[in-house]
Design a protein around this motif. Structure first.
Motif, PDB file in Angstrom:
ATOM      1  N   ASP A   1       0.862  -1.173   0.000  1.00 17.19           N
ATOM      2  CA  ASP A   1       0.000   0.000   0.000  1.00 17.19           C
ATOM      3  C   ASP A   1       0.903   1.229   0.000  1.00 17.19           C
ATOM      4  O   ASP A   1       2.101   1.139   0.297  1.00 17.19           O
ATOM      5  N   LEU A   2       0.351   2.397  -0.328  1.00 12.85           N
ATOM      6  CA  LEU A   2       1.150   3.626  -0.367  1.00 12.85           C
ATOM      7  C   LEU A   2       0.918   4.492   0.870  1.00 12.85           C
ATOM      8  O   LEU A   2       1.786   4.624   1.724  1.00 12.85           O
ATOM      9  N   ASP A   3      -0.261   5.100   0.984  1.00 14.15           N
ATOM     10  CA  ASP A   3      -0.561   6.013   2.087  1.00 14.15           C
ATOM     11  C   ASP A   3      -0.645   5.257   3.408  1.00 14.15           C
ATOM     12  O   ASP A   3      -1.441   4.333   3.539  1.00 14.15           O
ATOM     13  N   GLY A   4       0.181   5.656   4.374  1.00 12.76           N
ATOM     14  CA  GLY A   4       0.147   5.021   5.679  1.00 12.76           C
ATOM     15  C   GLY A   4       1.007   3.787   5.777  1.00 12.76           C
ATOM     16  O   GLY A   4       1.124   3.206   6.855  1.00 12.76           O
ATOM     17  N   THR A   5       1.619   3.394   4.659  1.00  9.34           N
ATOM     18  CA  THR A   5       2.496   2.217   4.636  1.00  9.34           C
ATOM     19  C   THR A   5       3.904   2.611   4.216  1.00  9.34           C
ATOM     20  O   THR A   5       4.863   2.421   4.953  1.00  9.34           O
ATOM     21  N   LEU A   6       4.021   3.170   3.030  1.00 10.06           N
ATOM     22  CA  LEU A   6       5.313   3.658   2.541  1.00 10.06           C
ATOM     23  C   LEU A   6       5.549   5.108   2.942  1.00 10.06           C
ATOM     24  O   LEU A   6       6.663   5.496   3.313  1.00 10.06           O
ATOM     25  N   VAL A   7       4.505   5.908   2.821  1.00  6.97           N
ATOM     26  CA  VAL A   7       4.629   7.360   2.997  1.00  6.97           C
ATOM     27  C   VAL A   7       3.516   7.884   3.899  1.00  6.97           C
ATOM     28  O   VAL A   7       2.354   7.495   3.749  1.00  6.97           O
TER      29      VAL A   7
END
Length: 220
Positions: A9-15
């Motif tokens: 996932d992107l939001d909240g996981t990577l960044v």
């Protein structure tokens, strides 16, 4: 490290992207002379894409039901205004979570295929990845408008598995929410969740993932 493919996932996981998303939402609300919303509210609304987030915000400040906003003219008025503000805000206050860059580099050394699967629209996904110099870190990027459906539909994950000819038993999804957990389960792959992201205000343990990891470095 036995994984042959890992989907993130992107939001909240990577960044961490919530602060700039809240900025764009409140920019939009101020444009129309409406009350603003709190950061904590925006955090709870993240997960289903920016359109759904804006619907929640409009319902909140306008004392309308979500369905009224979804079907009404107000949303059509607000969407292009939000798009303009989020394009300007995207990448301004987001930051990588600890160990993300180093961990992705280590996974590359293990010849692991890496993908982003997010419900964020492509134009915003691309901006965030480029801003944080992650655009070249992934073999595949699936945004919320890449396929006709988005998470928790497993289309993006299944596409990656087929593309790379990877068995489901050799694949992992790393996310931060019940949406990610449902996506992984529908795809038939393992799910690990991080506790610091955006899970609609609920603890990730409630999703019963295969594992909860304290930070990104535990993936390796």
């Amino acid at each position: 490290m036995h994984w042959k493919a890992i989907f993130f996932d992107l939001d909240g996981t990577l960044v961490e992207t919530a602060p700039e998303i809240a900025d764009a939402v409140n920019d939009t609300l101020r444009h129309f002379g409406w009350p603003t919303v709190a950061q904590s509210e925006v955090d709870r609304w993240i997960g289903h894409g920016t359109r759904e987030l804006l619907i929640q915000a409009l319902a909140r400040v306008g004392a309308r039901s979500v369905e009224e906003v979804r079907q009404g003219e107000l949303l059509q008025e607000a969407l292009p205004v939000f798009d303009q503000h989020y394009q300007q805000r995207c990448g301004t206050r987001s930051q990588l979570y600890p160990h993300v860059r180093d961990t992705l580099a280590q996974l590359r050394e293990h010849d692991c295929r890496l993908a982003v699967v997010t419900n964020k629209e492509k134009r915003y996904t691309d901006t965030v990845l480029h801003t944080h110099q992650l655009a070249d870190a992934f073999d595949l990027v699936v945004s919320g408008d890449t396929f006709p459906t988005k998470k928790p539909d497993p289309a993006g994950v299944l596409h990656g598995l087929q593309l790379w000819n990877v068995d489901k038993a050799d694949a992992l999804f790393v996310g931060d929410s019940s949406i990610d957990a449902a996506t992984a389960r529908q795809a038939g792959i393992a799910i690990w969740l991080l506790p610091y992201g955006y899970n609609m205000g609920q603890p990730v343990t409630a999703c019963k993932p295969d594992r909860v990891i304290a930070d990104f470095s535990e993936i390796c």
